[in-house]
Design a protein around this motif. Sequence first.
Motif, PDB file in Angstrom:
ATOM      1  N   HIS A 107       0.836  -1.199   0.000  1.00 38.55           N
ATOM      2  CA  HIS A 107       0.000   0.000   0.000  1.00 38.55           C
ATOM      3  C   HIS A 107       0.873   1.251   0.000  1.00 38.55           C
ATOM      4  N   ASN A 108       0.234   2.383  -0.237  1.00 36.63           N
ATOM      5  CA  ASN A 108       0.941   3.657  -0.269  1.00 36.63           C
ATOM      6  C   ASN A 108       1.148   4.185   1.145  1.00 36.63           C
TER       7      ASN A 108
ATOM      8  N   VAL B  80      -1.715   5.117   4.088  1.00 40.08           N
ATOM      9  CA  VAL B  80      -1.819   4.303   5.298  1.00 40.08           C
ATOM     10  C   VAL B  80      -1.637   5.178   6.535  1.00 40.08           C
TER      11      VAL B  80
ATOM     12  N   CYS C   4     -11.241   3.767   4.429  1.00 39.25           N
ATOM     13  CA  CYS C   4     -11.008   3.606   2.991  1.00 39.25           C
ATOM     14  C   CYS C   4     -11.147   4.921   2.234  1.00 39.25           C
TER      15      CYS C   4
ATOM     16  N   ILE D 256      -7.280   5.129   2.397  1.00 35.15           N
ATOM     17  CA  ILE D 256      -6.646   4.018   1.688  1.00 35.15           C
ATOM     18  C   ILE D 256      -7.555   3.630   0.520  1.00 35.15           C
TER      19      ILE D 256
ATOM     20  N   PRO E 111      -4.801  -1.157  -2.801  1.00 24.32           N
ATOM     21  CA  PRO E 111      -3.365  -1.492  -2.845  1.00 24.32           C
ATOM     22  C   PRO E 111      -2.608  -0.558  -3.785  1.00 24.32           C
ATOM     23  N   ASP E 112      -1.305  -0.474  -3.582  1.00 26.76           N
ATOM     24  CA  ASP E 112      -0.437   0.351  -4.427  1.00 26.76           C
ATOM     25  C   ASP E 112       0.799  -0.479  -4.762  1.00 26.76           C
TER      26      ASP E 112
ATOM     27  N   TYR F 239     -11.558  -5.046   2.327  1.00 23.99           N
ATOM     28  CA  TYR F 239     -11.053  -4.471   3.573  1.00 23.99           C
ATOM     29  C   TYR F 239     -11.988  -4.730   4.753  1.00 23.99           C
TER      30      TYR F 239
ATOM     31  N   ARG G  36       1.128   7.842  -5.265  1.00 24.62           N
ATOM     32  CA  ARG G  36       0.577   6.532  -5.634  1.00 24.62           C
ATOM     33  C   ARG G  36       1.044   6.150  -7.037  1.00 24.62           C
TER      34      ARG G  36
END
Length: 748
Positions: A189-190, A194, A213, A216, A219-220, A238, A482
């Motif tokens: 993730h970024n 996060v 969310c 977030i 995913p990254d 999530y 990102r």
Amino acid sequence: MNESTSPTSPFEQVPLRTYAERAYLDYAMYVVLDRALPHVGDGLKPVQRRIIYAMSELGLSAASKHKKSARTVGDVIGKFHPHGDSACYEAMVLMAQPFSYRYPLVDGQGNFGSPDDPKSFAAMRYTESRLAPYARTLLAELGQGTTDWAPNFDGTLKEPKLLPARLPNLLLNGGQGIAVGMATDIPPHNLREVVAACVRLLEKKTASVAELCEHIQGPDFPTGGEIVTSRKDILAIYETGHGGVRQRAVWEREGEELIVTALPHQVSPAKVLEQIAAQMQAKKLPLVADLRDESDHEHPTRLVIVPRSNRVDVAALMDHLFATTDLEKSIRVNLNVIGNDGRPGVLNLKELLTEWLAFRRATVTRRLEFRLDQVVDRLHVLDGLLIAFLNIDEVIHIIRTEDEPKPVLMARFGLTGTQAEAILELKLRHLARLEEMKIRGEKDELDEERKRLEAVLGSPKKLTRLIRDELLEDAEKYGDERRSRLVRREAAQALKETDLVTAEPVTVVLSEQGWVRAAKGHEIKPEELNYRSGDAFMAAARGRSNQLACFLDSAGRSYSLPAHELPSARSLGEPLTGRFSPPSGAAFRTLAIGAPEDRVLVASDAGYGFVTRMENLYTRQKAGKQLLSVPAGADVLALAPVAESEEGVLVAATSAGYLLAFYLSELPELARGKGNKLINIPPKARKQGEKVAGAIAIAAGQDCLVWAGQRYLRLSWNDTENYWGERAQRGSKLPRGFQKVTRLTLAE
């Protein structure tokens, strides 16, 4: 075997079932807790944790020179991780690959693999490594009382049970592992996203997964690409802790070429090219003319796809490649980790961040308490030193005259043992007046620090604010933009086989013995082709190479196959019995080719037939499907195309020279069956062998040919008025010389 120990035997006797169960459970727990699953605190598996700690002990910080990887691996397996050196080195290489880790922990120098083959790295004797700057977030607080220590495998050294991570490394770099009965798949993730979610949860403990969310997005991945999973599905992942994310390659158009600039996570460019090339070699992707890999240091991913022409629908082509190659890949998500209580479990996003924040709060608390103890101890020593400076002459006198000055100093000035020891260890140079001022200044600073530490430790709000500020500070230092764009896309659909084939004119030829072939173009004369000995021309149909050729046997069953798969007309063709399995005694009689919506006339020589669409002749069954119900003793007639015309006329002729014309609209359109009567043949004439010789449909402006052997009579659309009647009538007699009709065809 009894569960007892013999007085004379040094061995314990237990049932095999008990022993096997206990041994398996011990092994399973070891794999789960000490090998395969990461811990929520530092996000590392034991081997990764030991590698990073060993490198820090070797002084391999981000500011130091690189050292041979073999040196690091030797220290790891010799001091902390008694396993294979190749497995240990592979774990270290993985942490150094920028295409595998979102935030690499190791800075490698040399060949550490490539996206084409991540395991193509050089041997550890050739490569060098050190810790990456980001690794400082795991090690910065290690010597500040923040973690528990445990003996290494042989009890000669201590190693940290966990590293005091300043950031939730578990989500940032993710991880994969297969344990016994469980597995973990955590995508990267970024960092900034996060941290923003952590701050939101610090400020609002009741924040929901949906609220987290908002920060977030998903995913990254280190390789970029597009995440095409819907927002709703990502939120469900999530909320439950498991699911799947679909990632798609990024492409752009440069002139006539298509350039792929980013691939899904852990997808090899070479494998993608191999998959596309395999379709090209199998002649299933004629839309692509060429492939090239132009990747280099400036362009880590640059795959060039050259369409066959500028008329190719590139969006549809790429959609097909997404559906049939690794240009689009589903990545499994399973947030299975070892929690703060030492137990594995699947956590949703909020539970995972809550666990990590609890770990971070405990770590910061231990760091502050450790520092507070140091400050209090130092203040205690400084108080003793100040007493000594105020009574320096008497202190010197006691030291010079007493055999055991320590207890005397303690008794005279009310000092503790620690203070007296500090006074006795003073150097003469520190007795200067200036030193007293330094001690007072240091004491004032430590007093202020002690008050700050006590204030933070005594206030949960101040402790939360400190954690928040440190998170934001690290996010500013190590965060970046990102890489994986979140884009809403429709699900990729593979093109139909007929859509992939170029639409070229083709003539399909069927012989009397059931051999088939296809010639390019419509100019070919099928009767003039070469045939096998004893074989001859039976029927031909004109269409396009991207259409299905449909065949009808004497039992009324239809069969179909793509026209582009047929052998070339330069050869003698191939038997249809090699492709299909017709009923015993049935022979292939006729064929047609066209679009699914095109219409054809299906009839038997018993005088029954109907109009149907070409799609009703299509089938994937090798045994075909029943289309026309053929009466006993009858045979099928040639399939005749039906033009879309309101004034369409059906012309039917019998072998005895009777011809009937009527409006095509009088004949029903069916999907299958026997059909309706086209022309009447009296029972007496039928007994004498009269049958329908042919039936075709003509539109205004078209002519038909009535054949009697090698002779033919041309009838225009207007000429049919002489034979006009209603469907199922006997019809009118043809002129002299055409009393034995053999077939009907359309005039070219």
